[in-house]
Design a protein around this motif. Structure first.
Motif, short mmCIF file in Angstrom:
data_model
loop_
_atom_site.label_atom_id
_atom_site.label_comp_id
_atom_site.label_asym_id
_atom_site.label_seq_id
_atom_site.Cartn_x
_atom_site.Cartn_y
_atom_site.Cartn_z
N UNK A 314 0.86 -1.18 0.00
CA UNK A 314 0.00 0.00 0.00
C UNK A 314 0.89 1.23 0.00
N UNK A 315 0.30 2.40 0.06
CA UNK A 315 1.05 3.64 0.07
C UNK A 315 1.70 3.84 1.44
N UNK A 316 3.04 3.80 1.53
CA UNK A 316 3.67 3.99 2.84
C UNK A 316 3.33 5.33 3.47
N UNK A 317 3.16 6.36 2.65
CA UNK A 317 2.83 7.67 3.19
C UNK A 317 1.50 7.66 3.92
N UNK A 318 0.51 6.94 3.36
CA UNK A 318 -0.79 6.84 4.02
C UNK A 318 -0.66 6.13 5.35
N UNK A 319 0.18 5.11 5.42
CA UNK A 319 0.39 4.38 6.67
C UNK A 319 1.09 5.26 7.69
N UNK A 320 2.12 5.98 7.25
CA UNK A 320 2.84 6.87 8.17
C UNK A 320 1.89 7.90 8.76
N UNK A 321 1.08 8.53 7.91
CA UNK A 321 0.15 9.55 8.41
C UNK A 321 -0.90 8.95 9.35
N UNK A 322 -1.37 7.74 9.02
CA UNK A 322 -2.35 7.10 9.89
C UNK A 322 -1.75 6.74 11.24
#
Length: 526
Positions: A314-322
């Motif tokens: 998945x998008x690592x950026x989305x995981x980091x922000x979550x």
């Protein structure tokens, strides 16, 4: 434990216990000793076998396993395989191959260039280079089919199935790969719970994070977790300030030293990086005992080929922000960046130690300087002295192929005139891209090239020591003067005579390209 036993257990855990096939002699060693819950569905022609599996997979919504007979059975399957390709059916095709010692002789039932035979129909095809890699390759075939929604193909020499598995082979049994365009709440809840339950989690950050502009956000995540933070091995971009008190360095690119570095961590979260990009062959355990690994990447192929751990594609950026939203904020504390060590001294007065050069760059260049580095034998010295606190500050040849550094420095300077650019280039690599100096001169780019001259292919000499081949020829390159070469291309070239002279040269601003040559000590053994 046999390779076959590990493969059967992996397939069982993945729910691939129904096998469609029409067996030949090459396939029998794989099919021997099938556990009782496996079901073999016999078809009388491989076209029918693939079509049965295609219908089964479409009806169940899960990958299906097909066992083909060498080249002839694979060829018979191709017509039916076209249907599976366009219906995007995740078939996992395995094929028997002659014993390894007979393939080169093209003995009867050899599948010559087996992986190439099935291309371009399948999305991924391979034949493992060693018996020990068969279970991991089988796992990759399963995950590739699942992630690509396209058939995959694996050819296996039949003597591999009865080879003994090594200590790392069983790591594949706990592998799992999930894909999501955006992580769903259940996936995030699971990851948050794992991080909160971990006694001593660690972060491993890849260059993809810096490419995606996540430098500040992953720094905040590390602080939120209070986790020891590493750069992924073979790092091509720096996604984290290397003087941050949580930064533990760039992981070495060998199996055993990575496990040693991660000792004591019960959970390792790998963000935006493969697991792992090894280089030198230093065998050992993949991870310390009791350590679990979770990988988050948008690179489906990297997730599929990893030898261990759970992966979320998945998008690592989305995981980091979550994760930043889900994890509690720690008490605010001032960052106390670490101080570089005193630079090492050379063994001769005629040269500088690379650490002295890098300390000079750190002290004289603006904080927002972009460095393009291709001095491969001085990496340890580089990280001991440099201080990088902004994103997009570090660029390194991602594949290890020489010739990136000089042209890339020119390209970075062409792309962004707002930040200074310094190329740190070894004399071994400089010759591969030396003509880039002409382009820099033609565009009057304010790029500084620091040419580290030690008259050797330093990294090659390090490997010669590692491999026990110190007498190998072709590792020295004496007699080159890059200042003269630079002048010929229209770039100012200067030889630094000592450390004070080097610092004075680097402190002078420039609005045109320049090359500063400095003679340095070989550090391959230090």
């Amino acid at each position: 434990m046999l390779i076959r036993t590990v493969a059967h257990e992996f397939l069982r855990r993945q729910g691939l216990t129904t096998i469609f096939g029409n067996p030949g002699s090459n396939e029998l060693p794989f099919l021997a000793e099938l556990p009782g819950e496996f079901r073999y569905v016999l078809g009388l022609h491989e076209g029918a076998v693939v079509s049965m599996a295609d219908g089964y997979a479409q009806a169940t919504g899960r990958p299906a396993l097909v066992n083909l007979h060498a080249a002839s059975g694979s060829g018979n399957a191709m017509g039916a395989l076209t249907n599976a390709v366009y219906s995007r059916t995740p078939l996992v095709l395995t094929a028997g191959q002659q014993v390894r010692s007979a393939i080169g002789l093209e003995a009867m039932l050899s599948n010559v260039d087996a992986a190439q035979l099935m291309r371009p129909l399948v999305g991924w095809a391979a034949e493992p280079a060693t018996a020990a890699d068969v279970p991991r390759s089988l796992a990759q075939a399963v995950f590739e089919a699942r992630l690509r929604r396209r058939p995959s193909y694996l050819s296996v020499p039949y003597d591999d199935w009865t080879a003994e598995a090594d200590a790392n082979t069983a790591a594949v049994l706990d592998r799992d790969v999930e894909r999501s365009a955006h992580p769903d709440p259940a996936q995030l809840d699971r990851l948050v719970a794992e991080l909160q339950a971990a006694r001593n989690p660690a972060l491993v950050l890849g260059g993809d994070l810096d490419t995606d502009g996540l430098f500040d956000e992953v720094t905040a995540l590390a602080e939120r977790m209070g986790a020891d933070t590493w750069g992924a091995p073979s790092l091509f971009r720096l996604p984290f300030p290397n003087r941050h008190p949580l930064f533990r360095g760039v992981l070495p690119a060998g199996i055993a030293p990575i496990a040693q570095a991660l000792e004591g961590h019960d959970l390792v979260l790998v963000l935006g990086a493969p697991v792992f990009r090894y280089h030198q062959h230093e065998p050992g355990d993949l991870l310390p005992a009791g350590t679990r690994l979770v990988q988050v990447t948008d690179d489906a192929e990297a997730a599929a080929r990893a030898p261990m751990g759970r992966a979320l594609v998945t998008d690592p950026g989305a995981v980091v922000r979550a994760l930043l939203k889900a994890l509690p904020e720690p008490p605010e504390q001032p960052r106390e960046y670490t101080t570089p060590a005193t630079p090492a001294q050379p063994r001769s007065d005629d040269v500088l130690h690379p650490e002295q050069v890098f300390a000079a760059l750190r002290d004289t260049q603006p904080a927002d300087t972009r460095y393009v580095v291709e001095s491969t034998s001085t990496s340890r010295a580089w990280w001991r002295q440099i201080d990088l606190r902004r994103g997009a500050s570090y660029f390194w040849p991602a594949s290890g192929g020489l010739g990136f550094g000089l042209p890339a420095a020119v390209g970075v300077a062409l792309a962004d005139g707002d930040r200074p650019v310094v190329g740190v280039i070894g004399d071994g690599s400089a010759n591969y891209g030396i003509t880039a100096l002409w382009t820099a001169a033609q565009h009057r780019l304010p790029v500084t090239v620091v040419l580290m001259r030690n008259g050797t292919y330093g990294a090659l000499q390090w490997f010669a020591d590692l491999l026990g081949t110190p007498d190998a020829p072709g590792t020295t390159i004496p007699g080159m003067d890059f200042t003269t070469i630079a002048e010929g291309y229209g770039v100012t070239g200067v030889q630094a005579t000592d450390l004070d002279h080097l610092r004075a040269l680097l402190a002078e601003p420039t609005d045109t390209p320049r090359l500063v040559q400095v003679d340095t000590e070989s550090t391959r053994l230090r």
